[in-house]
Design a protein around this motif. Structure first.
Motif, mmCIF file in Angstrom:
data_model
loop_
_atom_site.group_PDB
_atom_site.id
_atom_site.type_symbol
_atom_site.label_atom_id
_atom_site.label_comp_id
_atom_site.label_asym_id
_atom_site.label_seq_id
_atom_site.Cartn_x
_atom_site.Cartn_y
_atom_site.Cartn_z
ATOM 1 N N VAL A 60 47.554 46.098 30.503
ATOM 2 C CA VAL A 60 48.400 47.149 31.071
ATOM 3 C C VAL A 60 48.631 48.207 30.003
ATOM 4 O O VAL A 60 48.459 47.959 28.804
ATOM 5 N N VAL A 61 49.016 49.394 30.438
ATOM 6 C CA VAL A 61 49.464 50.425 29.512
ATOM 7 C C VAL A 61 50.665 49.844 28.767
ATOM 8 O O VAL A 61 51.626 49.409 29.399
ATOM 9 N N PRO A 62 50.604 49.783 27.423
ATOM 10 C CA PRO A 62 51.661 49.094 26.680
ATOM 11 C C PRO A 62 53.040 49.670 26.977
ATOM 12 O O PRO A 62 53.215 50.886 27.056
ATOM 13 N N VAL A 63 54.008 48.774 27.149
ATOM 14 C CA VAL A 63 55.375 49.198 27.433
ATOM 15 C C VAL A 63 56.323 48.271 26.678
ATOM 16 O O VAL A 63 56.082 47.070 26.573
ATOM 17 N N ASP A 64 57.386 48.861 26.126
ATOM 18 C CA ASP A 64 58.343 48.088 25.323
ATOM 19 C C ASP A 64 59.455 47.512 26.193
ATOM 20 O O ASP A 64 59.890 48.136 27.156
ATOM 21 N N THR A 65 59.905 46.333 25.797
ATOM 22 C CA THR A 65 61.005 45.689 26.515
ATOM 23 C C THR A 65 61.781 44.812 25.543
ATOM 24 O O THR A 65 61.278 44.446 24.479
ATOM 25 N N ASP A 66 63.013 44.471 25.938
ATOM 26 C CA ASP A 66 63.791 43.516 25.146
ATOM 27 C C ASP A 66 63.475 42.082 25.550
ATOM 28 O O ASP A 66 63.449 41.180 24.721
ATOM 29 N N GLU B 286 57.225 48.889 36.424
ATOM 30 C CA GLU B 286 57.083 49.664 35.186
ATOM 31 C C GLU B 286 55.760 49.372 34.487
ATOM 32 O O GLU B 286 55.494 49.925 33.422
ATOM 33 N N LEU B 287 54.956 48.511 35.062
ATOM 34 C CA LEU B 287 53.694 48.115 34.433
ATOM 35 C C LEU B 287 52.533 48.754 35.184
ATOM 36 O O LEU B 287 52.522 48.793 36.413
ATOM 37 N N ARG B 288 51.575 49.258 34.417
ATOM 38 C CA ARG B 288 50.418 49.919 35.017
ATOM 39 C C ARG B 288 49.152 49.310 34.448
ATOM 40 O O ARG B 288 48.935 49.353 33.233
ATOM 41 N N ALA B 289 48.313 48.768 35.292
ATOM 42 C CA ALA B 289 47.028 48.245 34.830
ATOM 43 C C ALA B 289 46.220 49.363 34.192
ATOM 44 O O ALA B 289 46.211 50.492 34.702
ATOM 45 N N THR B 290 45.565 49.069 33.069
ATOM 46 C CA THR B 290 44.703 50.098 32.467
ATOM 47 C C THR B 290 43.439 50.303 33.299
ATOM 48 O O THR B 290 42.830 51.358 33.235
ATOM 49 N N ALA B 291 43.048 49.292 34.058
ATOM 50 C CA ALA B 291 41.882 49.414 34.947
ATOM 51 C C ALA B 291 42.293 48.958 36.344
ATOM 52 O O ALA B 291 41.948 47.862 36.789
ATOM 53 N N PRO B 292 43.066 49.808 37.047
ATOM 54 C CA PRO B 292 43.515 49.404 38.381
ATOM 55 C C PRO B 292 42.355 49.357 39.371
ATOM 56 O O PRO B 292 41.330 50.005 39.161
ATOM 57 N N LEU B 293 42.535 48.587 40.422
ATOM 58 C CA LEU B 293 41.548 48.623 41.497
ATOM 59 C C LEU B 293 41.571 50.020 42.099
ATOM 60 O O LEU B 293 42.648 50.580 42.326
ATOM 61 N N PRO B 294 40.406 50.597 42.372
ATOM 62 C CA PRO B 294 40.401 51.913 43.027
ATOM 63 C C PRO B 294 41.141 51.842 44.367
ATOM 64 O O PRO B 294 41.085 50.828 45.047
ATOM 65 N N VAL B 295 41.858 52.901 44.681
ATOM 66 C CA VAL B 295 42.591 52.933 45.952
ATOM 67 C C VAL B 295 41.587 52.944 47.096
ATOM 68 O O VAL B 295 40.590 53.660 47.065
ATOM 69 N N ARG B 296 41.872 52.127 48.088
ATOM 70 C CA ARG B 296 40.961 52.016 49.221
ATOM 71 C C ARG B 296 41.755 51.517 50.416
ATOM 72 O O ARG B 296 42.701 50.737 50.256
ATOM 73 N N ARG B 297 41.379 51.963 51.579
ATOM 74 C CA ARG B 297 42.081 51.509 52.779
ATOM 75 C C ARG B 297 41.717 50.042 53.032
ATOM 76 O O ARG B 297 40.533 49.683 53.015
ATOM 77 N N PRO B 298 42.688 49.178 53.280
ATOM 78 C CA PRO B 298 42.369 47.759 53.526
ATOM 79 C C PRO B 298 41.548 47.587 54.805
ATOM 80 O O PRO B 298 41.786 48.274 55.805
ATOM 81 N N ASP B 299 40.581 46.687 54.736
ATOM 82 C CA ASP B 299 39.808 46.341 55.932
ATOM 83 C C ASP B 299 40.507 45.265 56.747
ATOM 84 O O ASP B 299 40.303 45.157 57.950
ATOM 85 N N VAL B 300 41.297 44.439 56.043
ATOM 86 C CA VAL B 300 42.014 43.374 56.740
ATOM 87 C C VAL B 300 43.373 43.209 56.065
ATOM 88 O O VAL B 300 43.494 43.315 54.844
ATOM 89 N N VAL B 301 44.393 43.032 56.902
ATOM 90 C CA VAL B 301 45.754 42.816 56.402
ATOM 91 C C VAL B 301 46.240 41.477 56.948
ATOM 92 O O VAL B 301 46.193 41.249 58.158
ATOM 93 N N HIS B 302 46.672 40.594 56.060
ATOM 94 C CA HIS B 302 47.267 39.333 56.495
ATOM 95 C C HIS B 302 48.743 39.332 56.108
ATOM 96 O O HIS B 302 49.081 39.525 54.946
ATOM 97 N N ARG B 303 49.582 39.120 57.108
ATOM 98 C CA ARG B 303 51.014 39.023 56.864
ATOM 99 C C ARG B 303 51.356 37.558 56.660
ATOM 100 O O ARG B 303 51.157 36.737 57.560
ATOM 101 N N LEU B 304 51.815 37.229 55.479
ATOM 102 C CA LEU B 304 52.103 35.834 55.145
ATOM 103 C C LEU B 304 53.610 35.672 55.004
ATOM 104 O O LEU B 304 54.191 36.041 53.975
ATOM 105 N N GLU B 305 54.213 35.178 56.052
ATOM 106 C CA GLU B 305 55.657 34.973 56.033
ATOM 107 C C GLU B 305 55.942 33.651 55.314
ATOM 108 O O GLU B 305 55.408 32.606 55.688
#
Ligand SMILES: [Cu+2]
Length: 466
Positions: free
Chosen positions: A274-280, A344-363
């Motif tokens: 992730v892009v480095p971020v400081d925390t306590d 507050e955390l950002r992957a340095t190599a995020p998955l490219p944004v893309r419309r989902p082909d399938v959505v599963h709702r897991l209650e």
């Protein structure tokens, strides 16, 4: 339904009935040739790392209290396994336990037939028998391994798995792997007895007002196998930069972690940068890992892991100079400071944004009254996906308890970091996305060992395309 009949039913669903299911295409089983083709397509260095891991019963010294428990090779945590990305891991697991076992390589997007989930991806390893796991370690990072059999995770059966990056800049002087663990085995009870009593006495148990409380009162909290009054010491020099790899191997405890006198720079979540971020401080759910960098001051400092919503804490000591060691009750002020959140955390190599082909709702369903947990009200569900799809899983927590939800075989994208295990608070919805690029049958489950065993599991099932 007993865990055994539930698991047998699950296996039948995935490995048997589904093959001729009338409600969908045939599933891609772990034995399907496409699993091996996918493995061959993974980058491989040509190096082989052969290791033998023996699951065994015996006595372990927690730093005063001696307990009889189950470990890998008689030590707690088990010996670190360190390989390079692209190496072929050949891990022979010998079962000297009085029970069936298995090994799951937590966080690795490996070949499905080596994922270690009986009876879905393999037959259980029987007492006296052995099984050799052979897989390419696909991505660098901090991982770990543990059984995927019953409540064995809450014994001493776990160890770190570090996959090194040949291209790592290595901007640090030393490395320290820190394993957090809640402990009860051999203290007059064992995990199977605890699960049985949860089922009998449910509704009358601790179930903290705190957002991240637990179901079970573990009497001990360990860092690298030791209680706080007999801590391990990490020795270094003042000014050195240390990479700390934090693993929560607990069964029912989130830990709030801080290093007295220091801020932490978060660099990785569940193995991925992730892009480095400081925390306590950090709050780490079961199954989660964080890598942090810290530049050490001069002296002796406590690394404290407080059990969220419970009593007690684990502690270790960082020593770079003289001075008294911190006592076991010390609670550094950093514990009350900033805690970095997923947002507050950002992957340095995020998955490219893309419309989902399938959505599963897991209650996420269930509760303490009957101590039955589920996904969409059941323990044997199936979420169908196809290779090439962008998959979106929406975890909707309708329970009063929090759940660290883990997806096998994939590292998903949260709104921010890449992870394989994500905390879902009561009433919260957490969405994760990933590309279906690792065919097979994969567990999606809560990493609370007792919730998982009491049914909070489903299968992410790749199906054939017709
Ligand atoms: Cu749970």
């Amino acid at each position: 339904m007993s865990p055994f009949s539930r698991r047998a039913f699950l296996g039948a669903t995935v490995l048997g009935i589904a093959g001729c299911s009338a409600t969908g295409n045939p599933l891609i089983l772990p034995t399907d040739p496409v699993v091996n083709r996918t493995e061959v397509a993974r980058g491989r260095t040509g190096r082989t790392r052969a290791v033998t891991v023996t699951a065994t019963e015996g006595q372990v010294d927690l730093g005063g209290p001696v307990v009889r428990t189950w470990t890998y090779d008689g030590v707690l945590p088990g010996k670190e396994l360190r390989v390079g990305a692209g190496d072929l891991v050949e891990a022979r697991v010998v079962n000297r336990l009085p029970a069936d076992t298995s090994v799951h390589w937590h966080g690795l997007a490996l070949r499905n037939d080596m994922d270690g989930v009986p009876p879905v991806t393999q037959a259980a390893i029987r007492p006296g028998e052995d099984f050799t796991y052979r897989f390419v370690a696909p991505a660098p990072g901090t991982y770990w391994f543990h059984p995927h059999t019953g409540t064995q995770l809450d014994r001493g059966l776990h160890a770190p798995l570090i996959v090194e990056d040949p291209a790592e800049p290595g901007a640090y002087d030393a490395e320290w792997v820190v394993v957090l663990d809640d402990w009860l085995d051999g203290t007059g009870t064992d995990p199977d007895q605890v699960l049985a009593s949860l089922r009998q006495r449910s509704g009358h148990l601790m179930h903290g007002a705190a957002a991240l409380g637990g179901d079970v009162a573990h009497p001990r909290h360990l860092i690298n196998g030791r209680i706080a009054s007999a801590p391990v010491t990490f020795a270094a020099k003042p000014g050195q930069r240390v990479r700390i790899r934090l693993v929560n191997a607990g069964a029912d405890t989130a830990y709030r972690v801080a290093l007295g006198g220091h801020r932490l720079t978060v660099t990785h979540t569940d193995g991925f940068p992730v892009v480095p971020v400081d925390t306590d401080a950090l709050v780490i759910g079961m199954g989660e890992r964080y890598d942090v960098l810290v530049t050490l001051a001069d002296g002796a400092f406590p690394l404290v892991a407080v059990a969220e919503g419970k009593n007690g804490a684990g502690m270790a000591v960082v020593r770079t100079g003289t001075g008294a060691s911190p006592g076991p009750e010390v609670r550094p002020g950093e514990l009350r400071g900033k805690v970095v959140g997923y947002d507050e955390l950002r992957a340095t190599a995020p998955l490219p944004v893309r419309r989902p082909d399938v959505v599963h709702r897991l209650e996420l369903t269930g509760g303490m009254m009957s101590y039955e947990w589920g996904v969409n009200g059941r323990s044997d569900g199936l979420q169908r996906v196809r290779s090439g799809q962008r998959v979106r899983l929406e975890f909707v927590n309708t329970t009063m308890m929090w759940h660290p939800m883990h997806v096998h075989g994939h590292t998903f994208q949260l709104n921010g970091p890449r992870k394989d295990t994500a905390i879902v608070l009561p009433g919260q919805t957490v969405a994760c996305e990933f590309d279906a690029d690792n065919p097979g049958q994969w567990m999606v489950h809560c990493h609370n060992a007792y919730h998982a065993e009491a049914g909070m599991m489903t299968v992410l099932g790749y199906e054939e395309q017709r």
